[in-house]
Design a protein around this motif. Structure first.
Motif, short mmCIF file in Angstrom:
data_model
loop_
_atom_site.label_atom_id
_atom_site.label_comp_id
_atom_site.label_asym_id
_atom_site.label_seq_id
_atom_site.Cartn_x
_atom_site.Cartn_y
_atom_site.Cartn_z
N LEU A 429 0.85 15.90 -25.03
CA LEU A 429 2.21 15.63 -24.56
C LEU A 429 2.10 14.54 -23.51
N LEU A 430 2.73 13.42 -23.78
CA LEU A 430 2.68 12.27 -22.90
C LEU A 430 3.96 12.25 -22.06
N ASP A 431 3.79 12.46 -20.77
CA ASP A 431 4.91 12.42 -19.83
C ASP A 431 4.95 11.02 -19.23
N LEU A 432 5.89 10.20 -19.68
CA LEU A 432 5.97 8.81 -19.25
C LEU A 432 7.01 8.60 -18.16
N ALA A 433 7.65 9.68 -17.71
CA ALA A 433 8.70 9.58 -16.70
C ALA A 433 8.38 10.40 -15.46
N ASP A 434 7.14 10.93 -15.39
CA ASP A 434 6.71 11.78 -14.27
C ASP A 434 7.76 12.86 -14.00
N ASP A 435 8.02 13.65 -15.04
CA ASP A 435 9.10 14.64 -15.02
C ASP A 435 8.52 16.05 -15.07
N ASP A 470 -3.54 14.86 -35.33
CA ASP A 470 -3.82 13.77 -36.26
C ASP A 470 -3.19 12.45 -35.83
N GLY A 471 -2.59 12.41 -34.65
CA GLY A 471 -1.99 11.18 -34.15
C GLY A 471 -0.58 10.94 -34.61
N CYS A 472 -0.02 11.87 -35.36
CA CYS A 472 1.36 11.75 -35.82
C CYS A 472 2.31 12.14 -34.69
N THR A 473 3.39 11.37 -34.53
CA THR A 473 4.39 11.66 -33.50
C THR A 473 5.25 12.83 -33.95
N ALA A 474 5.15 13.94 -33.23
CA ALA A 474 5.93 15.13 -33.57
C ALA A 474 7.27 15.17 -32.87
N TRP A 475 7.36 14.45 -31.74
CA TRP A 475 8.61 14.40 -30.97
C TRP A 475 8.54 13.21 -30.04
N ALA A 476 9.69 12.60 -29.78
CA ALA A 476 9.76 11.50 -28.83
C ALA A 476 11.15 11.48 -28.20
N ALA A 477 11.22 10.97 -26.98
CA ALA A 477 12.51 10.86 -26.29
C ALA A 477 12.53 9.57 -25.48
N ASP A 478 13.69 8.96 -25.40
CA ASP A 478 13.86 7.73 -24.64
C ASP A 478 14.43 7.96 -23.24
N THR A 479 15.06 9.12 -23.06
CA THR A 479 15.75 9.40 -21.80
C THR A 479 15.19 10.65 -21.14
N PRO A 480 14.80 10.60 -19.87
CA PRO A 480 14.34 11.82 -19.18
C PRO A 480 15.41 12.91 -19.25
N GLY A 481 14.98 14.09 -19.57
CA GLY A 481 15.90 15.21 -19.68
C GLY A 481 16.42 15.47 -21.07
N SER A 482 16.23 14.51 -21.99
CA SER A 482 16.72 14.72 -23.36
C SER A 482 15.63 15.39 -24.20
N TYR A 483 15.39 16.66 -23.87
CA TYR A 483 14.25 17.36 -24.45
C TYR A 483 14.68 18.46 -25.41
N GLY A 484 15.87 18.35 -25.97
CA GLY A 484 16.39 19.42 -26.81
C GLY A 484 15.54 19.73 -28.02
N GLU A 485 14.88 18.71 -28.58
CA GLU A 485 14.09 18.94 -29.79
C GLU A 485 12.63 19.26 -29.50
N LEU A 486 12.23 19.19 -28.23
CA LEU A 486 10.81 19.38 -27.90
C LEU A 486 10.36 20.81 -28.15
N ASP A 487 11.16 21.80 -27.74
CA ASP A 487 10.76 23.20 -27.91
C ASP A 487 10.52 23.51 -29.39
N ALA A 488 11.42 23.02 -30.25
CA ALA A 488 11.27 23.27 -31.68
C ALA A 488 10.01 22.61 -32.22
N ALA A 489 9.71 21.39 -31.75
CA ALA A 489 8.52 20.69 -32.21
C ALA A 489 7.25 21.40 -31.76
N LEU A 490 7.23 21.88 -30.53
CA LEU A 490 6.06 22.63 -30.04
C LEU A 490 5.84 23.88 -30.87
N ALA A 491 6.92 24.60 -31.14
CA ALA A 491 6.79 25.84 -31.93
C ALA A 491 6.38 25.54 -33.36
#
Length: 503
Positions: A429-435, A470-491
């Protein structure tokens, strides 16, 4: 490919045994290059320096071929062309490629590596497997197996084995596939092809590169002594018979029309057809298929090696997760769901090339059209994108355009590239916004997903990325806080979260 899969499993601390029928690395001439997804996968495991050295050696051999042709007075290309590939022998000019196409962006140094022959790659992977402690038993043949809900009893020429899982990476005539009873539909062979490294006299009259004649197709180069012939009068009578100098010479004279060419010594040779078949599923209980055991086709375009490597990288972490017990329900079934469509595409891609190479007027006319089209930037870019594999993506849930695609090799503020952080084969999980909120979402998966907080000056639009092993992007976000799809991707990819101790 068995060695690549074994390395992926061993990296995830799964004990693995490779049964190899051959006693030594096969020196038969096979695929001569890897595509971008393959080079990215190897780069992410720290193997890029070895690939670069192999490519340097290959370019040196090309230079030797050019000098030999020049010394003989034959017309040659003065310098090595930018690696771009070919379609049905129609060479693609690298100078016409639109390198600004978005699909080419993000590969990093891996995008500059392609000229890696299969034999060299097998040696690299064998060394890597040894470093990881993989047990490779050479000279051992699988003769049968009995699978149940708990595991697989494997019968071999050197005695029985008990394993939790069995993966058949045993080629187009796979014993594992045959014994599972998995259907293998497709199209029957129509050609006889030869590929070899030889010593010969009278080769000055052969055209360099790919050539079409009234009796077939042949290729000469790009390294000294490399020849390929294709005849369209049906499959060989005996695929298993040793390939002799006389057989190669006869085929080369017949296709090229050069009566004086004489093969004096054979260093490596293989016989092939355009038999194109694909397993209906890549899994039957605790038995799985990968590589040529799952799909066979003609070698045109060099897709087989890359398809097998992609299978191994896709399957490895999913099987490891299943073995370790944290795989979410259905994870292993996504192997077939994701890889089968790509295999089907490769079969059709090779069928189209065989049709275009046929020595008959309709194919010749169509070849002229395709050759003219391929001499344009748009068509060159289209063909190179297909051949290089940069277009590939998996159909994953998620709204971001990066989801399902190979992760871009970002340059990070810690002085590393993203691939440098994927050597361990874990999720990231790459945190690019120090969030802290973003990091907290993955706290329950910390045993399966590593979190890295870092900046990416060149991509300020990205706030976070979740990468599968495998290096495939499972989730990505452009805006800090827009993490609605992250939980589903992790699960979906990493299972249920563990309980996080209270602070």
């Amino acid at each position: 490919m068995g060695l690549m899969l074994a390395c992926e499993l061993a990296l995830a601390d799964v004990p693995v045994v490779v049964l190899e029928r051959l006693t030594e690395v096969d020196t038969t001439i096979k695929a001569g290059a890897i595509n971008t997804p393959s080079s990215e996968a190897l780069y992410r495991r720290g193997l890029l320096p070895q690939l670069v050295e192999v490519q340097k050696a290959g370019l040196a051999r090309f230079g030797s071929f050019v000098r030999q042709r020049q010394a003989s007075g034959a017309a040659v290309t003065a310098s090595a062309p930018k690696f771009a590939g070919h379609f049905a022998g129609i060479m693609l000019r690298g100078d016409l490629l639109d390198a600004t196409d978005p699909d080419f962006a993000g590969s990093g140094p891996a995008g500059d590596v392609g000229l890696v022959p299969q034999e060299a790659l097998e040696r690299i992977l064998a060394e890597r497997a040894a470093e990881l402690g993989v047990t490779v038993r050479r000279g051992v043949t699988l003769t049968g197996f009995d699978a149940d809900d708990e595991g697989v009893h494997v019968h071999t020429s050197h005695g029985p084995l008990r394993a939790g899982w069995l993966v058949g990476c045993d080629g187009g005539r796979s014993t594992v596939r045959r014994l599972t009873g998995i259907p293998f539909p497709g199209t029957a062979p129509t050609i006889t092809g030869h590929q070899a490294l030889v010593e010969m006299t009278g080769s000055d009259a052969l055209g360099a590169g790919w050539n079409w004649t009234g009796t077939g197709t042949y290729a000469h180069g790009p390294v000294p002594g490399r020849i390929l012939t294709v005849e369209f009068d049906g499959p060989p009578a005996d695929r298993e018979a040793p390939v002799t100098a006389e057989e190669l010479q006869t085929a080369l004279r017949r296709v090229s029309g050069v009566a004086d060419v004489t093969v004096t010594k054979v260093h490596a040779a293989t016989r092939f057809t355009d038999n194109a078949r694909q397993a209906s599923t890549y899994r039957s209980g605790r038995v799985l298929l990968a590589g040529d055991a799952a799909h066979v086709h003609s070698p045109f375009g060099g897709q087989g090696l890359n398809l097998g490597l992609g299978d191994a990288v896709n399957l490895g972490w999913k099987l490891a997760a299943t073995v370790h017990g944290w795989a979410p329900e259905g994870l292993l079934d996504t192997y077939t769901a994701e890889r089968h469509p790509l295999g089907a595409w490769v079969l059709d891609w090779t069928r189209a090339q065989v049709a275009l190479m046929r020595p008959e007027p309709h194919a010749a006319a169509l070849r002229e059209v395709i050759a003219e089209l391929s001499a344009t930037p748009d068509a060159t870019t289209f063909f190179v994108k297909k051949i290089s594999g940069v277009w590939q993506r998996y159909d994953l849930p998620g709204s971001h355009p990066l989801t399902g695609r190979s992760a871009p090799d970002l340059e990070l503020s810690d002085g590393h590239r993203l691939a440098d952080h994927l050597h361990d084969g874990r999720g990231l999980l790459l945190d690019l916004a120090d969030d802290p909120a973003l990091r907290g979402r993955a706290a329950g998966h910390r045993d399966r997903v590593r979190t890295l907080t870092v900046r990416c000056p060149d991509r300020p639009d990205l706030a976070g990325l979740l990468l599968r092993p495998d290096g495939c992007t499972a989730w990505a976000a452009d805006t800090p806080g827009s993490y609605g799809e992250l939980d589903a991707a992790l699960a979906r990819w990493f299972g249920a979260p563990a309980e996080v101790p209270a602070a």
